[in-house]
Write a protein that holds these residues in place. Structure first.
Motif, short mmCIF file in Angstrom:
data_model
loop_
_atom_site.label_atom_id
_atom_site.label_comp_id
_atom_site.label_asym_id
_atom_site.label_seq_id
_atom_site.Cartn_x
_atom_site.Cartn_y
_atom_site.Cartn_z
N LEU A 1 -21.86 -13.09 -31.68
CA LEU A 1 -22.49 -12.19 -32.66
C LEU A 1 -21.58 -12.58 -33.91
CD1 LEU A 1 -24.46 -9.18 -31.21
CD2 LEU A 1 -25.59 -11.20 -32.56
N SER A 2 -20.26 -12.01 -33.94
CA SER A 2 -19.53 -11.98 -34.84
C SER A 2 -19.36 -13.26 -35.52
CB SER A 2 -18.17 -11.55 -34.51
OG SER A 2 -17.26 -11.50 -35.80
N MET A 3 -19.19 -14.25 -34.99
CA MET A 3 -19.02 -15.83 -35.23
C MET A 3 -20.49 -16.30 -35.84
SD MET A 3 -15.90 -16.95 -34.77
CE MET A 3 -14.79 -16.12 -34.00
N TYR A 4 -21.54 -15.86 -35.36
CA TYR A 4 -22.75 -16.47 -35.81
C TYR A 4 -23.04 -15.70 -37.22
CZ TYR A 4 -27.79 -16.23 -36.72
OH TYR A 4 -28.93 -16.59 -37.55
N LEU A 5 -22.77 -14.38 -37.37
CA LEU A 5 -22.94 -13.64 -38.42
C LEU A 5 -21.94 -14.03 -39.78
CD1 LEU A 5 -23.61 -10.23 -37.20
CD2 LEU A 5 -25.31 -11.64 -38.26
N MET A 6 -20.70 -14.40 -39.20
CA MET A 6 -19.80 -14.76 -40.39
C MET A 6 -20.33 -16.20 -40.87
SD MET A 6 -15.76 -15.67 -40.02
CE MET A 6 -16.03 -16.85 -38.95
N ALA A 7 -20.82 -16.90 -39.96
CA ALA A 7 -21.02 -18.41 -40.30
C ALA A 7 -22.52 -18.21 -41.34
CB ALA A 7 -21.56 -19.23 -39.36
N LYS A 8 -23.40 -17.45 -40.98
CA LYS A 8 -24.56 -17.04 -41.86
C LYS A 8 -24.11 -16.62 -43.05
CE LYS A 8 -29.16 -14.72 -41.38
NZ LYS A 8 -29.76 -15.81 -41.53
N ALA A 9 -22.82 -15.72 -43.30
CA ALA A 9 -22.65 -15.13 -44.69
C ALA A 9 -22.07 -16.13 -45.45
CB ALA A 9 -21.58 -13.95 -44.06
N ALA A 10 -21.30 -17.29 -44.69
CA ALA A 10 -20.53 -18.49 -45.35
C ALA A 10 -21.43 -19.19 -46.05
CB ALA A 10 -19.60 -18.89 -44.38
N ARG A 11 -22.96 -19.34 -45.52
CA ARG A 11 -24.07 -20.21 -46.23
C ARG A 11 -24.03 -19.96 -47.80
NH1 ARG A 11 -28.48 -19.68 -41.57
NH2 ARG A 11 -27.10 -20.69 -40.20
N SER A 12 -23.76 -18.49 -48.07
CA SER A 12 -24.07 -18.04 -49.55
C SER A 12 -23.01 -17.51 -50.19
CB SER A 12 -25.45 -17.58 -49.56
OG SER A 12 -25.20 -16.17 -48.79
N LEU A 13 -22.10 -17.22 -49.41
CA LEU A 13 -20.59 -16.45 -49.91
C LEU A 13 -19.38 -17.43 -49.86
CD1 LEU A 13 -21.19 -12.93 -48.76
CD2 LEU A 13 -21.58 -13.66 -50.94
N PRO A 14 -18.69 -17.51 -50.79
CA PRO A 14 -17.50 -18.45 -50.69
C PRO A 14 -16.63 -18.28 -49.60
CG PRO A 14 -17.49 -17.10 -52.89
CD PRO A 14 -18.44 -16.43 -52.09
N LEU A 15 -16.33 -19.09 -48.95
CA LEU A 15 -15.74 -19.21 -47.42
C LEU A 15 -14.34 -18.46 -47.89
CD1 LEU A 15 -15.61 -19.64 -44.68
CD2 LEU A 15 -14.78 -22.10 -44.94
N GLY A 16 -13.71 -18.69 -48.99
CA GLY A 16 -12.49 -18.04 -49.37
C GLY A 16 -12.65 -16.69 -49.39
N THR A 17 -13.78 -16.14 -49.40
CA THR A 17 -13.98 -14.47 -49.58
C THR A 17 -14.51 -14.21 -48.22
OG1 THR A 17 -14.50 -14.61 -51.86
CG2 THR A 17 -15.19 -12.61 -50.65
N VAL A 18 -15.19 -15.00 -47.50
CA VAL A 18 -15.77 -14.62 -46.40
C VAL A 18 -14.75 -14.48 -45.35
CG1 VAL A 18 -17.39 -15.29 -44.23
CG2 VAL A 18 -18.19 -15.61 -46.55
N TYR A 19 -14.06 -15.13 -44.87
CA TYR A 19 -13.14 -15.23 -43.91
C TYR A 19 -11.81 -13.89 -44.14
CZ TYR A 19 -9.89 -16.63 -40.37
OH TYR A 19 -8.72 -16.61 -39.52
N PRO A 20 -11.50 -13.94 -45.34
CA PRO A 20 -10.39 -12.61 -45.18
C PRO A 20 -11.28 -11.32 -45.04
CG PRO A 20 -10.11 -14.26 -47.18
CD PRO A 20 -11.35 -14.72 -46.37
N VAL A 21 -12.37 -11.49 -45.77
CA VAL A 21 -13.00 -10.06 -45.59
C VAL A 21 -13.40 -9.65 -44.21
CG1 VAL A 21 -15.11 -8.87 -45.95
CG2 VAL A 21 -13.95 -9.90 -48.01
N TRP A 22 -13.77 -10.95 -43.38
CA TRP A 22 -14.09 -10.70 -42.00
C TRP A 22 -12.82 -10.35 -41.21
CZ3 TRP A 22 -12.49 -14.29 -37.98
CH2 TRP A 22 -13.25 -13.93 -36.83
N THR A 23 -11.72 -10.88 -41.41
CA THR A 23 -10.67 -10.68 -40.81
C THR A 23 -9.95 -9.45 -41.24
OG1 THR A 23 -9.05 -11.96 -42.19
CG2 THR A 23 -9.95 -13.03 -40.22
N GLY A 24 -9.99 -8.95 -42.24
CA GLY A 24 -9.97 -7.74 -42.88
C GLY A 24 -10.30 -6.60 -42.11
N ILE A 25 -11.85 -6.53 -42.14
CA ILE A 25 -12.62 -5.64 -41.39
C ILE A 25 -11.87 -5.48 -40.12
CG2 ILE A 25 -14.68 -4.82 -40.58
CD1 ILE A 25 -15.79 -6.17 -43.26
N GLY A 26 -12.09 -6.59 -39.29
CA GLY A 26 -11.54 -6.71 -37.86
C GLY A 26 -10.01 -6.23 -37.87
N ALA A 27 -9.13 -6.37 -38.55
CA ALA A 27 -7.72 -5.91 -38.41
C ALA A 27 -7.85 -4.26 -38.92
CB ALA A 27 -6.85 -6.74 -39.47
#
Length: 110
Positions: A44-70
């Protein structure tokens, strides 16, 4: 809506780290359930991250995703797995949260 999806993806990352932590003390059927929860939350985490990356910049999506996780993993570790809550751990978690907020601000409200 895309930010909500991204936040949910990050929370699923926290969920899979929690499940992973629970597998250390579980045995038999309980361990299988925690591993199942880990796999579902991971997918679910990977799916939702990929879905968010369709419309948000990947350079924002990935750090926010890992930051929330960390941040979530540290909080879960402190609350559920008796990990230390030292001044420096809390200090750096706060700086990470502020960085995530900063990325949201500079990336716009998409």
């Amino acid at each position: 809506m895309n930010w909500i999806i991204l936040i949910l993806a990050g929370l699923m990352e926290v969920a899979f780290t929690f499940c992973l932590g629970k597998t250390k003390a579980a045995a038999g059927g309980a361990a299988a359930l925690w591993w199942g929860g880990f796999i579902v939350a991971l997918a679910l985490s990977m799916y939702l991250m990929a879905k968010a990356a369709r419309s948000l910049p990947l350079g924002t999506v990935y750090p926010v995703w890992t930051g929330i996780g960390a941040v979530g993993a540290v909080i879960v570790g402190i609350l559920f797995f008796r990990e230390p809550a030292s001044f420096w751990r809390i200090f750096f978690i706060i700086t990470l949260i502020l960085s995530i907020i900063g990325l949201k601000i500079v990336s716009g409200g998409s």
